[in-house]
Write an enzyme that holds these catalytic residues in place. Structure first.
Site, PDB file in Angstrom:
ATOM      1  CB  CYS A  73       5.327 -13.557   5.320  1.00  0.00           C
ATOM      2  SG  CYS A  73       3.726 -14.116   5.265  1.00  0.00           S
ATOM      3  CG  HIS A 161       5.415  -9.096   6.782  1.00  0.00           C
ATOM      4  ND1 HIS A 161       6.229  -9.108   5.459  1.00  0.00           N
ATOM      5  CD2 HIS A 161       4.812  -9.595   6.328  1.00  0.00           C
ATOM      6  CE1 HIS A 161       5.327 -10.023   4.926  1.00  0.00           C
ATOM      7  NE2 HIS A 161       4.476 -10.253   5.448  1.00  0.00           N
ATOM      8  CD  GLU A 163       9.410  -7.484   5.800  1.00  0.00           C
ATOM      9  OE1 GLU A 163       8.768  -7.870   5.378  1.00  0.00           O
ATOM     10  OE2 GLU A 163       9.372  -7.966   7.043  1.00  0.00           O
TER      11      GLU A 163
END
Length: 183
Positions: A73, A161, A163
């Site tokens: 990002c 993202h 994660e």
């Protein structure tokens, strides 16, 4: 053991990046973005997301440490901004599920993913122009430039993202990055 540091750019998911790496068997540490580059001993670096370009500390200095870098990002926007690309406001805005199309099946970071994958991304700001030497590796109907790679310099960026649980193949993105760090 492979060691990857996560640079804390004050993003709300930064701790999840470190945990994802640790869960994949990598030694990982979350470090301040004001850390002196000479004090970083790592096989790879993750530039975390964060709220804005004004709070990136010394993140640009870490691009020259001769280890693979994954920008997530804001981290991808740092890569673009510092290396001659252009970043601007996104038309879509905040966080949302997005279908991303992988454009380069040979890309070492994203090429192993499904041709279209569901991700969780913020588009408040986004890369508008890819820096020289980089390849545009993913796109969506929300954001033209969802990912970039410079394999010669081992610099990679994703707008989304990997994660978070909302991203379908996020773990594979981290596995591929770990493999790059182990080469």
């Amino acid at each position: 053991m492979t060691r990857i540091v996560v640079i804390d750019n004050h993003g709300q998911f930064t701790h999840l990046e470190q945990r994802a790496l640790r869960d994949l068997g990598v030694e990982s540490e979350l470090i301040s973005n004001d850390t002196d580059p000479a004090d970083i001993d790592a096989d790879g670096i993750v530039l975390s997301g964060g709220p804005d370009m004004d709070r990136i500390g010394r993140s640009a200095d870490y691009l020259d440490l001769d280890v693979p870098v994954l920008g997530i990002c804001l981290g991808m926007q740092i890569l673009a901004n510092e290396l001659g690309g252009r970043v601007g406001g996104g038309e879509y805005g905040g966080y949302a599920d997005v279908d991303v199309e992988i454009l380069d099946e040979d890309d070492p970071l994203l090429g192993s993913l499904a041709p279209e994958t569901r991700v969780w991304a913020s588009h408040a700001d986004e890369v508008k122009e890819v820096p020289e030497g980089f390849t545009h590796t993913a796109t969506s109907d929300v954001c033209d430039i969802e990912a970039i790679s410079n394999t010669d310099r081992d610099l990679y960026g994703v707008q989304w993202h990997p994660e978070v649980a909302h991203t379908d193949e996020g773990e594979e993105v981290f596995e591929n990055f770990i493999a790059l760090c182990e080469q």
